[in-house]
Structure formats: structure tokens, C-alpha cells
Design a protein around this motif. Structure first.
Motif, PDB file in Angstrom:
ATOM      1  N   LEU A  58       9.015   3.426   4.233  1.00  0.00           N
ATOM      2  CA  LEU A  58      10.044   2.429   3.964  1.00  0.00           C
ATOM      3  C   LEU A  58      11.007   2.902   2.884  1.00  0.00           C
ATOM      4  O   LEU A  58      10.667   3.731   2.043  1.00  0.00           O
ATOM      5  N   GLU A  59      12.177   2.338   2.916  1.00  0.00           N
ATOM      6  CA  GLU A  59      13.141   2.598   1.854  1.00  0.00           C
ATOM      7  C   GLU A  59      12.630   1.944   0.570  1.00  0.00           C
ATOM      8  O   GLU A  59      11.898   0.960   0.605  1.00  0.00           O
ATOM      9  N   SER A  60      13.042   2.458  -0.571  1.00  0.00           N
ATOM     10  CA  SER A  60      12.503   1.981  -1.845  1.00  0.00           C
ATOM     11  C   SER A  60      12.768   0.496  -2.069  1.00  0.00           C
ATOM     12  O   SER A  60      11.944  -0.203  -2.630  1.00  0.00           O
ATOM     13  N   HIS A  61      13.913  -0.033  -1.613  1.00  0.00           N
ATOM     14  CA  HIS A  61      14.227  -1.438  -1.871  1.00  0.00           C
ATOM     15  C   HIS A  61      13.390  -2.401  -1.035  1.00  0.00           C
ATOM     16  O   HIS A  61      13.260  -3.563  -1.373  1.00  0.00           O
ATOM     17  N   SER A  62      12.782  -1.934   0.037  1.00  0.00           N
ATOM     18  CA  SER A  62      11.968  -2.819   0.870  1.00  0.00           C
ATOM     19  C   SER A  62      10.473  -2.654   0.632  1.00  0.00           C
ATOM     20  O   SER A  62       9.663  -3.383   1.186  1.00  0.00           O
ATOM     21  N   ARG A  63      10.098  -1.736  -0.227  1.00  0.00           N
ATOM     22  CA  ARG A  63       8.685  -1.468  -0.458  1.00  0.00           C
ATOM     23  C   ARG A  63       7.988  -2.611  -1.177  1.00  0.00           C
ATOM     24  O   ARG A  63       6.835  -2.907  -0.898  1.00  0.00           O
ATOM     25  N   GLU A  64       8.666  -3.247  -2.110  1.00  0.00           N
ATOM     26  CA  GLU A  64       8.045  -4.324  -2.868  1.00  0.00           C
ATOM     27  C   GLU A  64       7.593  -5.454  -1.953  1.00  0.00           C
ATOM     28  O   GLU A  64       6.589  -6.107  -2.204  1.00  0.00           O
ATOM     29  N   VAL A  65       8.318  -5.670  -0.870  1.00  0.00           N
ATOM     30  CA  VAL A  65       7.965  -6.708   0.101  1.00  0.00           C
ATOM     31  C   VAL A  65       6.616  -6.401   0.721  1.00  0.00           C
ATOM     32  O   VAL A  65       5.816  -7.299   1.004  1.00  0.00           O
ATOM     33  N   PHE A  66       6.323  -5.137   0.899  1.00  0.00           N
ATOM     34  CA  PHE A  66       5.099  -4.728   1.569  1.00  0.00           C
ATOM     35  C   PHE A  66       3.881  -4.676   0.654  1.00  0.00           C
ATOM     36  O   PHE A  66       2.755  -4.645   1.142  1.00  0.00           O
ATOM     37  N   PHE A  67       4.076  -4.663  -0.648  1.00  0.00           N
ATOM     38  CA  PHE A  67       2.924  -4.519  -1.534  1.00  0.00           C
ATOM     39  C   PHE A  67       1.908  -5.643  -1.346  1.00  0.00           C
ATOM     40  O   PHE A  67       0.707  -5.398  -1.327  1.00  0.00           O
ATOM     41  N   SER A  68       2.347  -6.872  -1.189  1.00  0.00           N
ATOM     42  CA  SER A  68       1.395  -7.966  -0.978  1.00  0.00           C
ATOM     43  C   SER A  68       0.691  -7.798   0.366  1.00  0.00           C
ATOM     44  O   SER A  68      -0.501  -8.114   0.498  1.00  0.00           O
ATOM     45  N   SER A  69       1.408  -7.289   1.366  1.00  0.00           N
ATOM     46  CA  SER A  69       0.779  -7.036   2.662  1.00  0.00           C
ATOM     47  C   SER A  69      -0.239  -5.920   2.557  1.00  0.00           C
ATOM     48  O   SER A  69      -1.331  -6.006   3.139  1.00  0.00           O
ATOM     49  N   ILE A  70       0.076  -4.876   1.816  1.00  0.00           N
ATOM     50  CA  ILE A  70      -0.853  -3.756   1.657  1.00  0.00           C
ATOM     51  C   ILE A  70      -2.140  -4.242   1.000  1.00  0.00           C
ATOM     52  O   ILE A  70      -3.240  -3.858   1.406  1.00  0.00           O
ATOM     53  N   VAL A  71      -2.020  -5.115   0.005  1.00  0.00           N
ATOM     54  CA  VAL A  71      -3.206  -5.671  -0.655  1.00  0.00           C
ATOM     55  C   VAL A  71      -4.061  -6.418   0.365  1.00  0.00           C
ATOM     56  O   VAL A  71      -5.284  -6.254   0.403  1.00  0.00           O
ATOM     57  N   LYS A  72      -3.424  -7.216   1.218  1.00  0.00           N
ATOM     58  CA  LYS A  72      -4.157  -7.965   2.239  1.00  0.00           C
ATOM     59  C   LYS A  72      -4.839  -7.017   3.220  1.00  0.00           C
ATOM     60  O   LYS A  72      -6.002  -7.204   3.578  1.00  0.00           O
ATOM     61  N   TRP A  73      -4.131  -5.960   3.661  1.00  0.00           N
ATOM     62  CA  TRP A  73      -4.695  -5.005   4.616  1.00  0.00           C
ATOM     63  C   TRP A  73      -5.875  -4.260   4.013  1.00  0.00           C
ATOM     64  O   TRP A  73      -6.889  -4.048   4.670  1.00  0.00           O
ATOM     65  N   LEU A  74      -5.739  -3.846   2.764  1.00  0.00           N
ATOM     66  CA  LEU A  74      -6.846  -3.160   2.097  1.00  0.00           C
ATOM     67  C   LEU A  74      -8.049  -4.085   1.964  1.00  0.00           C
ATOM     68  O   LEU A  74      -9.193  -3.651   2.135  1.00  0.00           O
ATOM     69  N   ASP A  75      -7.797  -5.347   1.675  1.00  0.00           N
ATOM     70  CA  ASP A  75      -8.883  -6.317   1.549  1.00  0.00           C
ATOM     71  C   ASP A  75      -9.644  -6.454   2.868  1.00  0.00           C
ATOM     72  O   ASP A  75     -10.877  -6.446   2.887  1.00  0.00           O
ATOM     73  N   ILE A  76      -8.911  -6.550   3.970  1.00  0.00           N
ATOM     74  CA  ILE A  76      -9.552  -6.647   5.285  1.00  0.00           C
ATOM     75  C   ILE A  76     -10.349  -5.376   5.578  1.00  0.00           C
ATOM     76  O   ILE A  76     -11.492  -5.437   6.040  1.00  0.00           O
ATOM     77  N   ALA A  77      -9.757  -4.220   5.294  1.00  0.00           N
ATOM     78  CA  ALA A  77     -10.451  -2.952   5.535  1.00  0.00           C
ATOM     79  C   ALA A  77     -11.746  -2.885   4.721  1.00  0.00           C
ATOM     80  O   ALA A  77     -12.792  -2.480   5.231  1.00  0.00           O
ATOM     81  N   LEU A  78     -11.688  -3.308   3.465  1.00  0.00           N
ATOM     82  CA  LEU A  78     -12.881  -3.292   2.616  1.00  0.00           C
ATOM     83  C   LEU A  78     -13.940  -4.267   3.119  1.00  0.00           C
ATOM     84  O   LEU A  78     -15.127  -3.961   3.124  1.00  0.00           O
ATOM     85  N   GLN A  79     -13.513  -5.442   3.553  1.00  0.00           N
ATOM     86  CA  GLN A  79     -14.446  -6.427   4.091  1.00  0.00           C
ATOM     87  C   GLN A  79     -15.141  -5.897   5.348  1.00  0.00           C
ATOM     88  O   GLN A  79     -16.274  -6.282   5.634  1.00  0.00           O
ATOM     89  N   ASN A  80     -14.453  -5.030   6.082  1.00  0.00           N
ATOM     90  CA  ASN A  80     -15.001  -4.508   7.328  1.00  0.00           C
ATOM     91  C   ASN A  80     -15.660  -3.143   7.154  1.00  0.00           C
ATOM     92  O   ASN A  80     -15.829  -2.404   8.108  1.00  0.00           O
ATOM     93  N   GLY A  81     -15.989  -2.811   5.918  1.00  0.00           N
ATOM     94  CA  GLY A  81     -16.812  -1.630   5.645  1.00  0.00           C
ATOM     95  C   GLY A  81     -16.101  -0.299   5.671  1.00  0.00           C
ATOM     96  O   GLY A  81     -16.730   0.721   5.968  1.00  0.00           O
ATOM     97  N   VAL A  82     -14.814  -0.267   5.355  1.00  0.00           N
ATOM     98  CA  VAL A  82     -14.075   0.991   5.392  1.00  0.00           C
ATOM     99  C   VAL A  82     -14.745   2.033   4.497  1.00  0.00           C
ATOM    100  O   VAL A  82     -15.244   1.720   3.421  1.00  0.00           O
ATOM    101  N   LYS A  83     -14.778   3.256   4.989  1.00  0.00           N
ATOM    102  CA  LYS A  83     -15.380   4.363   4.241  1.00  0.00           C
ATOM    103  C   LYS A  83     -14.318   5.304   3.672  1.00  0.00           C
ATOM    104  O   LYS A  83     -14.554   6.009   2.714  1.00  0.00           O
ATOM    105  N   ASP A  84     -13.150   5.320   4.283  1.00  0.00           N
ATOM    106  CA  ASP A  84     -12.103   6.263   3.899  1.00  0.00           C
ATOM    107  C   ASP A  84     -10.757   5.550   3.953  1.00  0.00           C
ATOM    108  O   ASP A  84     -10.384   5.012   4.994  1.00  0.00           O
ATOM    109  N   ILE A  85     -10.042   5.546   2.822  1.00  0.00           N
ATOM    110  CA  ILE A  85      -8.708   4.949   2.760  1.00  0.00           C
ATOM    111  C   ILE A  85      -7.722   6.048   2.400  1.00  0.00           C
ATOM    112  O   ILE A  85      -7.916   6.764   1.419  1.00  0.00           O
ATOM    113  N   VAL A  86      -6.657   6.155   3.197  1.00  0.00           N
ATOM    114  CA  VAL A  86      -5.616   7.151   2.946  1.00  0.00           C
ATOM    115  C   VAL A  86      -4.284   6.417   2.844  1.00  0.00           C
ATOM    116  O   VAL A  86      -3.914   5.660   3.741  1.00  0.00           O
ATOM    117  N   TYR A  87      -3.584   6.638   1.741  1.00  0.00           N
ATOM    118  CA  TYR A  87      -2.244   6.074   1.551  1.00  0.00           C
ATOM    119  C   TYR A  87      -1.291   7.231   1.330  1.00  0.00           C
ATOM    120  O   TYR A  87      -1.481   8.029   0.412  1.00  0.00           O
TER     121      TYR A  87
END
Length: 133
Positions: free
Chosen positions: A82-111
Motif C-alpha cells: 500500500l501507499e504510505s498514506h493508506s497504510r494507517e487504515v490497515f493497521f487496525s485490520s492487521i491487528v485483527k488478522w494477526l489475532d485470528i491467526a494466533l487464535q487458530n494456532g499460527v506457527k509462522d508469521i511473515v510481514y
């Protein structure tokens, strides 16, 4: 002559085959049968590339299905294009996605951030882990 169908392979082998395919190719292969579709819908390795806001909506839908059906996630990979000005919008979504991944037993996270506009990202997992101590 007996016809051969794609359903003769066990689910674990179908998932293994699909795991070597790109997302687009795996999606195309999911039309072979209901068995292949189900295998594609439950792949344990998830890779997303965010280019536009509609990618976030698709990611939300997919990860909510994983959460609601308690589908195991082995690897969660997120490529932030994403462009830098639209990244802040995604940070809350990224937190939600990481939370779901962790709840579902993720072993490897790559950003990945190929443009390196975001040099660091405060991972919420460390905050929640410290709070549980």
C-alpha cells in the motif's frame, strides 16, 4: 471405460498439492470437484497481498471464515504494497488478522513491506502476552 475423477486423492494430498500452487492457480484448481474446493478453503498456509482496500475486505472475509470454522493456520504471510498514506487504515485490520491467526494456532508469521515505508510495526501479540503474565 471407467472415468477417473479428481476425488480419488486423499484430502491431505490435495492440500499438499495446492500448497505448492500460487493462490490464483489453487483457486482455479478448486473447480475440479467439491473435494478440491474444500481443500482449497481450508489451506493451512495463507498469503495475502494488500494493494487496494478491496483486498482488505477479501482478507477479512477469508480470515473470518477461518476463525468461525476454527480452521488451523500454520503460516500467515502478509505483503503490504500500500501507499504510505493508506497504510494507517490497515493497521487496525492487521491487528485483527494477526489475532485470528494466533487464535487458530499460527506457527509462522511473515510481514513484508517491500517499499520499507514502515520500518517497524508494533506487534500486539507481545502486549497481550505481557498482560497475561
Amino acid at each position: 471405460m471407467e472415468s477417473v475423477t479428481a476425488d480419488i486423492l486423499p484430502d491431505c494430498l490435495i492440500q499438499k498439492i495446492l500448497s505448492y500452487c500460487s493462490f490464483k492457480r489453487a483457486a482455479k484448481m478448486s473447480i475440479l470437484s467439491k473435494t478440491w474446493l474444500q481443500a482449497w478453503l481450508t489451506l493451512p498456509n495463507i498469503k495475502f497481498r494488500a494493494r487496494y482496500y478491496k483486498n482488505a475486505e477479501m482478507t477479512d472475509t477469508i480470515l473470518e471464515r477461518y476463525r468461525d470454522n476454527n480452521i488451523a493456520i500454520d503460516k500467515f504471510e502478509f505483503l503490504n504494497c500500500l501507499e504510505s498514506h493508506s497504510r494507517e487504515v490497515f493497521f487496525s485490520s492487521i491487528v485483527k488478522w494477526l489475532d485470528i491467526a494466533l487464535q487458530n494456532g499460527v506457527k509462522d508469521i511473515v510481514y513484508k513491506d517491500p517499499r520499507r515505508l514502515v520500518r517497524s510495526y508494533p506487534l500486539p501479540i507481545f502486549k497481550s502476552w505481557q498482560q497475561n503474565l
